[in-house]
Design an enzyme around this catalytic site. Structure first.
Site, PDB file in Angstrom:
ATOM      1  N   ASP A   1      17.728  24.440 -30.923  1.00  0.00           N
ATOM      2  CA  ASP A   1      16.411  24.505 -30.285  1.00  0.00           C
ATOM      3  C   ASP A   1      16.455  24.069 -28.832  1.00  0.00           C
ATOM      4  O   ASP A   1      15.497  24.291 -28.090  1.00  0.00           O
ATOM      5  CB  ASP A   1      15.406  23.608 -31.031  1.00  0.00           C
ATOM      6  CG  ASP A   1      15.170  24.061 -32.459  1.00  0.00           C
ATOM      7  OD1 ASP A   1      15.133  25.287 -32.677  1.00  0.00           O
ATOM      8  OD2 ASP A   1      15.037  23.205 -33.348  1.00  0.00           O
TER       9      ASP A   1
ATOM     10  N   CYS B   1       0.839  -1.198   0.000  1.00  0.00           N
ATOM     11  CA  CYS B   1       0.000   0.000   0.000  1.00  0.00           C
ATOM     12  C   CYS B   1       0.874   1.248   0.000  1.00  0.00           C
ATOM     13  O   CYS B   1       2.102   1.169   0.044  1.00  0.00           O
ATOM     14  CB  CYS B   1      -0.938   0.010   1.205  1.00  0.00           C
ATOM     15  SG  CYS B   1      -0.079   0.156   2.779  1.00  0.00           S
TER      16      CYS B   1
ATOM     17  N   ASP C   1      13.798  20.489 -33.284  1.00  0.00           N
ATOM     18  CA  ASP C   1      14.557  19.271 -33.598  1.00  0.00           C
ATOM     19  C   ASP C   1      16.068  19.468 -33.565  1.00  0.00           C
ATOM     20  O   ASP C   1      16.811  18.487 -33.593  1.00  0.00           O
ATOM     21  CB  ASP C   1      14.169  18.752 -34.984  1.00  0.00           C
ATOM     22  CG  ASP C   1      14.709  19.648 -36.102  1.00  0.00           C
ATOM     23  OD1 ASP C   1      14.641  20.885 -35.954  1.00  0.00           O
ATOM     24  OD2 ASP C   1      15.201  19.112 -37.102  1.00  0.00           O
TER      25      ASP C   1
ATOM     26  N   CYS D   1       3.400   1.607   2.709  1.00  0.00           N
ATOM     27  CA  CYS D   1       4.636   0.835   2.511  1.00  0.00           C
ATOM     28  C   CYS D   1       5.652   1.646   1.712  1.00  0.00           C
ATOM     29  O   CYS D   1       6.831   1.734   2.076  1.00  0.00           O
ATOM     30  CB  CYS D   1       4.333  -0.475   1.779  1.00  0.00           C
ATOM     31  SG  CYS D   1       3.347  -1.647   2.712  1.00  0.00           S
TER      32      CYS D   1
ATOM     33  N   ASP E   1       9.603  25.324 -34.232  1.00  0.00           N
ATOM     34  CA  ASP E   1      10.736  25.638 -35.097  1.00  0.00           C
ATOM     35  C   ASP E   1      10.301  25.330 -36.527  1.00  0.00           C
ATOM     36  O   ASP E   1       9.413  24.497 -36.743  1.00  0.00           O
ATOM     37  CB  ASP E   1      11.938  24.784 -34.684  1.00  0.00           C
ATOM     38  CG  ASP E   1      13.070  24.873 -35.678  1.00  0.00           C
ATOM     39  OD1 ASP E   1      13.530  26.000 -35.947  1.00  0.00           O
ATOM     40  OD2 ASP E   1      13.473  23.823 -36.200  1.00  0.00           O
TER      41      ASP E   1
END
Length: 765
Positions: A659, A25, A655, A28, A448
């Protein structure tokens, strides 16, 4: 991340994952976290109940992995291999059901009298028979609750096991007292059935929960399964001369097939040549040396259709080879392969703790002690009201049983595991859980241009030289400058020079100027090749070719100048015009985002004319500020900051290396999977196909995952908030409380599993 036991002492902080057995649980997981954080040198520890693992960040020290394992064991749990739950083979559907079946078999006769009462029948079993049926369940099948509960008690905390063991033991002892204290031959009502049925129901709930939880890890286990065990190593060496001399690609591959040896993938080295037969998976990353084929990368990128691959093209480990036999050169092995990076990203996301989970942890830390107090007050309250001792005990037991905080610990991590898993299956890798939790609130998306909305493979469309008849020489010199650059425009210049058969020239002192261009010396002449903005700043202009350059820019082309540094200043030698095409589905993807009510912005380093022309082709409206042009790489961060003004939540999609700062500065960074590693590391989300349509899909899976988290937390709290008062007031007996508690965990996990049915809208169409 280092596997357990391999901390790197050179790191300022090492990180390791530890599998943890025995957690039941939220209490724990909270206790294990506290135990790990107390180890000297530990910087942070995050425990995930759903994956049964912990991620620990620590300062390097002697025997630190062993100390972490010892801390887990001292807390009452079992340290395991980090990926034990993920790499274990699929179990049979009924695996682990034996104890549950035995509990059902022994408990069923005890429940029969309750069923008979519904029909006016009295089927009460003799007390001795009830004792014989209930005791093996209580102390045999329930032994796991005693062990875990005692470990929690010794650690000064509580958990689900403690509540179950205390509650059922109280019911069993009450029954024993009523039986032994009653006059001989007197039929008394005992409560053996309550204790036995509660333990059986909890075991059944845990079995169903474990079975459902295993489905939440199906995606990551499917990725692990993509890695073949063996590779066909070609023992000969391949050279360009041999390839040119071969009568055909297939024939040369057949010649090498006879010299192959099967070796474990772990022994494959970069530079090895491997043979991949039709229908097999590529064992590692590489490039095709010989042969033509179709490659199925659907489990890696979400791309539904096979893609063609031929000599010189990249192939990814784990992808399925089509109908062609190919020879490949290995370019990456082990943890450096794309598949290994994908697995690492998904595992990182599933191991991380969402911000909303921290509130749950704070509640779980005090939940069990509070429940024990409420149960004691319930017992005392019923006694004070004049109820019999057995009545007070049974109501207190019901409070203990219904209050088990299992569902609380599972509500968030199961939804995250299911959401990140299904996203990965469709080409969306979520590295940062905070990005997942935030993405659904995005109201502005900045893109971009080159490589993100466009193909990123510009070609030289036309050129002009200021010296008549010097076009070939000017192009050759520009290509010499661009040979050492990875910029798409530089590659386009080199490709154009090669296509025209121009002899390569040597360049010295080549230096890239980020966002501007490249400079260097060719045959003793200092040359610069770069953007109009850069050249204008240096005092150069297209001169007689200004109208020609403007015409290309109106068509969306990018114009660059080639200039030589002379005594009188910078003198233009030529003008280059580059064309790039929008990605096939980019305009439709932007339209889909616009329908969601999002503000769209394209950020480009191109001049305004070229950027706006491309923006219109993509369906953007420059007049509304949806195109920001002339932005240097260092200024993209400022652009993102400006978009965030006014409490806007901004996603940045890019990409390239340039960037990366903007991706990190945005609220949510999304990197195209066809881009650079730097961009992918800076972004919280990676779109493996490089398809802009996946942006909308990423926002959608974020919204659905967050919705599941909220639903799960609502139901988890609802069960406890509504159940505890009902049990305390006597409206729930222990059997119903046990059923409700088991149902709460199963319902939370099952609700999270509904995310596995999600499909991106673009793919569905």
């Amino acid at each position: 991340m280092n596997p357990l036991g391999t901390a790197d002492p050179s790191d300022p902080a090492s990180q390791t994952d530890i599998g943890i057995g025995g957690m039941t649980c939220a209490a724990c997981s909270a206790r294990v976290e506290r135990a790990l954080r107390k180890v000297p040198g530990v910087v942070d520890a995050q425990v995930n109940l759903a994956t049964e693992s912990a991620r620990v960040t620590f300062a390097p020290g002697d025997q630190m992995p062993a100390r972490l394992r010892r801390a887990v064991r001292d807390a009452g749990y079992e340290p395991r291999a980090a990926d034990a739950a993920l790499t274990a083979p699929d179990e049979a559907p009924w695996a682990g059901f034996g104890p549950v079946a035995l509990g059902l078999l022994l408990s069923a006769p005890l429940v029969l009298p309750m069923v008979g009462d519904l029909f006016g029948r009295h089927w009460m079993l003799p007390a001795w028979l009830q004792f014989l049926l209930a005791t093996p369940v209580q102390f045999g099948l329930g032994a796991r609750f005693y062990r875990a509960g005692w470990a929690a008690l010794r650690a000064g905390s509580g958990n689900m096991d403690l509540l179950v063991s205390v509650g059922t033991t109280a019911g069993w002892l009450l029954s024993m007292w009523l039986w032994l204290s009653a006059p001989p031959d007197t039929m008394v009502h005992l409560y053996f059935e309550g204790s036995a049925v509660v333990i059986t129901l909890v075991l059944l709930g845990k079995w169903l929960e474990a079975r459902a939880r295993r489905q939440t890890t199906a995606a990551i286990r499917a990725l692990h399964a993509l890695r073949p065990e063996l590779a066909h190593l070609v023992r000969g060496r391949w050279s360009a001369a041999q390839g040119a001399a071969a009568s055909g690609g297939a024939g040369q591959t057949e010649a090498f097939a006879a010299e192959t040896t099967d070796v474990p993938v772990s022994e494959v080295l970069v530079g090895d040549h491997l043979l991949v037969r039709p229908g097999e998976r590529f064992p590692v990353d590489g490039t095709v040396l010989d042969g033509q084929t179709q490659v199925d990368e659907s489990l890696l990128t979400g791309e539904p259709l096979p893609v063609p691959r031929g000599p010189g093209e990249r192939v990814t480990g784990g992808a399925i080879n089509g109908d062609g036999r190919v020879l490949m050169t290995v370019t990456a092995v082990g943890s450096e392969t794309v598949l290994a990076r994908i697995i690492r990203l998904v595992e990182d996301a599933q191991a991380a703790k969402a911000p909303i989970q921290r509130l749950v942890d704070q509640v779980a830390a005090v939940f069990v002690p509070v429940v024990l107090v409420v149960a004691a007050l319930t017992w005392g309250g019923w006694l004070w009201s004049g109820a019999a001792v057995e009545t007070a005990v049974i109501h207190a037991v019901a409070v203990l049983v219904i209050a088990c905080p299992c569902a609380l610990g599972l509500a968030t991590p199961t939804a995250i595991m299911a959401g990140t898993g299904v996203a990965a299956r469709h080409g969306i890798l979520i590295r940062d859980v905070q990005a997942l939790e935030l993405a659904h609130r995005v109201d502005t998306v900045a893109f971009d241009k080159t490589g993100t909305l466009t193909e990123g493979r510009p070609v030289l469309g036309d050129l002009r030289a200021t010296s008549e008849g010097d076009e070939a020489g000017m192009l050759a010199r520009a290509a010499a400058i661009g040979q050492g650059s990875e910029h798409p425009l530089a590659r386009a210049v080199v490709a154009a020079a090669v296509a025209r058969g121009l002899a390569p020239l040597a360049a010295d002192g080549v230096r890239a100027v980020p966002g501007c261009g490249t400079e260097g010396q060719v045959a003793g002449r200092m040359l610069r090749v770069g953007s109009l903005r850069w050249m204008n700043a240096l005092g150069a202009a297209p001169g007689p070719w200004s109208d020609w350059a403007a015409a290309w820019q109106e068509q969306g082309a990018t114009v660059a100048l080639v200039a030589e540094q002379q005594a009188q200043g910078l003198v233009v030698q030529g003008v280059l015009a580059f064309g790039d095409e929008p990605k096939p589905h980019a305009a439709a993807a932007l339209g889909l985002l616009r329908k969601r009510g999002l503000r769209l912005v394209m950020v480009s380093g191109d001049n305004r004319g070229a950027a706006e022309a491309m923006g219109r082709r993509l369906g953007l409206r420059p007049e509304n500020g949806e195109v920001v042009a002339g932005v240097l790489p260092g200024d993209k961060v400022a652009t993102v900051a400006a978009l965030r003004a006014g409490s806007h939540i901004v996603a940045m999609v890019g990409d390239g290396v340039n960037d990366a700062p903007a991706l990190a500065a945005a609220d949510v960074g999304m990197a195209m999977g066809n881009g650079t590693d730097v961009a992918m590391q800076a972004a919280g989300i990676t779109l493996m196909r490089g398809d802009p349509a996946l942006v909308a899909a990423a926002l959608d899976i974020s919204a659905r995952t967050v919705a599941k988290i909220r639903q799960n937390l609502f139901w988890a709290f609802f069960y406890n908030v509504a159940g505890i008062p009902l049990a305390a007031l006597g409206y729930l007996n222990p059997v119903l409380a046990g059923a409700a508690m088991a149902l709460s965990s199963v319902s939370v996990v099952s609700n999270a599993l509904l995310l596995r049915r999600w499909r991106p809208a673009a793919s569905a169409s």
